[in-house]
Design a protein around this motif. Structure first.
Motif, PDB file in Angstrom:
ATOM      1  N   GLY A   2     -22.465 -15.947   6.099  1.00 16.40           N
ATOM      2  CA  GLY A   2     -23.607 -15.102   6.386  1.00 16.40           C
ATOM      3  C   GLY A   2     -24.794 -15.477   5.531  1.00 16.40           C
ATOM      4  N   THR A   3     -25.700 -14.531   5.394  1.00 17.69           N
ATOM      5  CA  THR A   3     -26.927 -14.737   4.650  1.00 17.69           C
ATOM      6  C   THR A   3     -27.082 -13.629   3.612  1.00 17.69           C
ATOM      7  OG1 THR A   3     -27.950 -15.682   6.616  1.00 17.69           O
ATOM      8  CG2 THR A   3     -29.434 -14.962   4.883  1.00 17.69           C
ATOM      9  N   ILE A   4     -27.463 -14.014   2.407  1.00 23.56           N
ATOM     10  CA  ILE A   4     -27.746 -13.024   1.372  1.00 23.56           C
ATOM     11  C   ILE A   4     -28.994 -12.251   1.793  1.00 23.56           C
ATOM     12  CG2 ILE A   4     -28.474 -12.695  -1.018  1.00 23.56           C
ATOM     13  CD1 ILE A   4     -26.848 -15.237  -1.700  1.00 23.56           C
ATOM     14  N   ASP A   5     -28.899 -10.934   1.807  1.00 20.57           N
ATOM     15  CA  ASP A   5     -30.039 -10.114   2.214  1.00 20.57           C
ATOM     16  C   ASP A   5     -31.064  -9.935   1.104  1.00 20.57           C
ATOM     17  OD1 ASP A   5     -29.127  -9.628   4.853  1.00 20.57           O
ATOM     18  OD2 ASP A   5     -27.770  -8.092   4.097  1.00 20.57           O
ATOM     19  N   LEU A   6     -30.605  -9.818  -0.147  1.00 22.75           N
ATOM     20  CA  LEU A   6     -31.529  -9.594  -1.253  1.00 22.75           C
ATOM     21  C   LEU A   6     -31.009 -10.283  -2.507  1.00 22.75           C
ATOM     22  CD1 LEU A   6     -34.004  -8.089  -2.489  1.00 22.75           C
ATOM     23  CD2 LEU A   6     -32.440  -6.205  -2.991  1.00 22.75           C
ATOM     24  N   ALA A   7     -31.845 -11.089  -3.114  1.00 21.70           N
ATOM     25  CA  ALA A   7     -31.570 -11.679  -4.425  1.00 21.70           C
ATOM     26  C   ALA A   7     -32.733 -11.274  -5.312  1.00 21.70           C
ATOM     27  CB  ALA A   7     -31.455 -13.199  -4.332  1.00 21.70           C
ATOM     28  N   LEU A   8     -32.429 -10.448  -6.299  1.00 30.88           N
ATOM     29  CA  LEU A   8     -33.459  -9.861  -7.146  1.00 30.88           C
ATOM     30  C   LEU A   8     -33.320 -10.413  -8.559  1.00 30.88           C
ATOM     31  CD1 LEU A   8     -35.711  -7.708  -7.475  1.00 30.88           C
ATOM     32  CD2 LEU A   8     -33.897  -6.076  -8.007  1.00 30.88           C
ATOM     33  N   GLU A   9     -34.352 -11.075  -9.042  1.00 27.61           N
ATOM     34  CA  GLU A   9     -34.308 -11.648 -10.382  1.00 27.61           C
ATOM     35  C   GLU A   9     -34.531 -10.562 -11.422  1.00 27.61           C
ATOM     36  OE1 GLU A   9     -36.079 -15.474 -12.825  1.00 27.61           O
ATOM     37  OE2 GLU A   9     -37.214 -14.691 -11.134  1.00 27.61           O
ATOM     38  N   GLN A  10     -33.591 -10.462 -12.347  1.00 26.60           N
ATOM     39  CA  GLN A  10     -33.694  -9.553 -13.480  1.00 26.60           C
ATOM     40  C   GLN A  10     -34.048 -10.380 -14.716  1.00 26.60           C
ATOM     41  OE1 GLN A  10     -33.759  -6.469 -12.974  1.00 26.60           O
ATOM     42  NE2 GLN A  10     -32.598  -6.118 -11.106  1.00 26.60           N
ATOM     43  N   ALA A  11     -34.139  -9.746 -15.858  1.00 27.71           N
ATOM     44  CA  ALA A  11     -34.541 -10.442 -17.084  1.00 27.71           C
ATOM     45  C   ALA A  11     -33.610 -11.607 -17.420  1.00 27.71           C
ATOM     46  CB  ALA A  11     -34.599  -9.456 -18.249  1.00 27.71           C
ATOM     47  N   GLU A  12     -32.298 -11.413 -17.297  1.00 29.19           N
ATOM     48  CA  GLU A  12     -31.337 -12.430 -17.732  1.00 29.19           C
ATOM     49  C   GLU A  12     -30.395 -12.894 -16.630  1.00 29.19           C
ATOM     50  OE1 GLU A  12     -30.431 -12.967 -21.415  1.00 29.19           O
ATOM     51  OE2 GLU A  12     -32.278 -12.007 -22.050  1.00 29.19           O
ATOM     52  N   TRP A  14     -29.378 -12.443 -11.979  1.00 28.36           N
ATOM     53  CA  TRP A  14     -29.786 -12.087 -10.622  1.00 28.36           C
ATOM     54  C   TRP A  14     -28.889 -10.978 -10.086  1.00 28.36           C
ATOM     55  CZ3 TRP A  14     -33.740 -14.262  -7.684  1.00 28.36           C
ATOM     56  CH2 TRP A  14     -34.399 -15.333  -8.273  1.00 28.36           C
ATOM     57  N   ASP A  15     -29.452 -10.115  -9.253  1.00 29.27           N
ATOM     58  CA  ASP A  15     -28.684  -9.125  -8.511  1.00 29.27           C
ATOM     59  C   ASP A  15     -28.658  -9.558  -7.051  1.00 29.27           C
ATOM     60  OD1 ASP A  15     -28.411  -7.665 -10.826  1.00 29.27           O
ATOM     61  OD2 ASP A  15     -29.822  -6.096 -10.240  1.00 29.27           O
ATOM     62  N   ILE A  16     -27.477  -9.506  -6.458  1.00 30.21           N
ATOM     63  CA  ILE A  16     -27.282  -9.887  -5.061  1.00 30.21           C
ATOM     64  C   ILE A  16     -26.862  -8.630  -4.302  1.00 30.21           C
ATOM     65  CG2 ILE A  16     -25.928 -11.321  -3.467  1.00 30.21           C
ATOM     66  CD1 ILE A  16     -27.608 -13.007  -5.428  1.00 30.21           C
ATOM     67  N   VAL A  17     -27.577  -8.319  -3.221  1.00 34.92           N
ATOM     68  CA  VAL A  17     -27.257  -7.139  -2.423  1.00 34.92           C
ATOM     69  C   VAL A  17     -27.166  -7.547  -0.960  1.00 34.92           C
ATOM     70  CG1 VAL A  17     -27.979  -4.819  -1.725  1.00 34.92           C
ATOM     71  CG2 VAL A  17     -28.455  -5.623  -4.051  1.00 34.92           C
ATOM     72  N   ASP A  18     -26.112  -7.084  -0.317  1.00 32.95           N
ATOM     73  CA  ASP A  18     -25.930  -7.315   1.108  1.00 32.95           C
ATOM     74  C   ASP A  18     -26.044  -5.968   1.821  1.00 32.95           C
ATOM     75  OD1 ASP A  18     -25.474  -9.118   3.215  1.00 32.95           O
ATOM     76  OD2 ASP A  18     -23.343  -8.633   3.271  1.00 32.95           O
ATOM     77  N   ASP A  51     -26.860 -16.899 -13.885  1.00 33.92           N
ATOM     78  CA  ASP A  51     -25.880 -15.818 -13.835  1.00 33.92           C
ATOM     79  C   ASP A  51     -26.227 -14.763 -12.794  1.00 33.92           C
ATOM     80  OD1 ASP A  51     -24.265 -16.857 -15.852  1.00 33.92           O
ATOM     81  OD2 ASP A  51     -25.422 -15.866 -17.422  1.00 33.92           O
ATOM     82  N   VAL A  52     -25.198 -14.176 -12.233  1.00 31.10           N
ATOM     83  CA  VAL A  52     -25.334 -13.024 -11.349  1.00 31.10           C
ATOM     84  C   VAL A  52     -24.855 -11.817 -12.142  1.00 31.10           C
ATOM     85  CG1 VAL A  52     -24.521 -11.933  -9.225  1.00 31.10           C
ATOM     86  CG2 VAL A  52     -25.014 -14.391  -9.257  1.00 31.10           C
ATOM     87  N   GLY A  53     -25.721 -10.844 -12.312  1.00 27.39           N
ATOM     88  CA  GLY A  53     -25.384  -9.645 -13.077  1.00 27.39           C
ATOM     89  C   GLY A  53     -24.751  -8.564 -12.234  1.00 27.39           C
ATOM     90  N   TYR A  54     -25.035  -8.575 -10.930  1.00 24.88           N
ATOM     91  CA  TYR A  54     -24.501  -7.569 -10.013  1.00 24.88           C
ATOM     92  C   TYR A  54     -24.464  -8.177  -8.627  1.00 24.88           C
ATOM     93  CZ  TYR A  54     -24.442  -3.640  -6.764  1.00 24.88           C
ATOM     94  OH  TYR A  54     -24.121  -2.803  -5.745  1.00 24.88           O
ATOM     95  N   ALA A  55     -23.402  -7.893  -7.902  1.00 25.80           N
ATOM     96  CA  ALA A  55     -23.310  -8.263  -6.490  1.00 25.80           C
ATOM     97  C   ALA A  55     -22.652  -7.103  -5.766  1.00 25.80           C
ATOM     98  CB  ALA A  55     -22.505  -9.545  -6.308  1.00 25.80           C
ATOM     99  N   GLY A  56     -23.338  -6.563  -4.784  1.00 24.34           N
ATOM    100  CA  GLY A  56     -22.786  -5.405  -4.101  1.00 24.34           C
ATOM    101  C   GLY A  56     -23.320  -5.222  -2.704  1.00 24.34           C
TER     102      GLY A  56
END
Length: 70
Positions: A2-12, A14-18, A51-56
């Motif tokens: 599939g395709t990642i819907d949201l990749a959000l750069e944080q300070a240290e 990335w957050d990945i949200v589907d 690094d990925v800090g969160y994936a959900g």
């Protein structure tokens, strides 16, 4: 997969949200898609070397965000 819907750069990291619009509750969605989201996180780290800090998952119908699924 599939395709990642949201990749959000944080300070240290990335957050990945589907985003999911399934007509199921969040627990059912997690049971079905957790592996996909974990693969997104691993792939992001492999490709970007960052690094990925969160994936959900975000359930659009319930307006709920899952715990970290890495």
């Amino acid at each position: 997969f599939g395709t990642i819907d949201l990749a959000l750069e944080q300070a240290e990291s990335w957050d990945i949200v589907d985003y999911k619009t399934d007509r199921k509750n969040l627990d059912q969605i997690i049971a079905h898609y957790a592996g996909q989201v974990a693969l997104y996180a691993r792939s992001w780290k492999d490709i970007t070397a960052q690094d990925v800090g969160y994936a959900g998952i975000y359930s659009v119908r319930e307006s709920k965000l899952s715990e970290d699924l890495r």
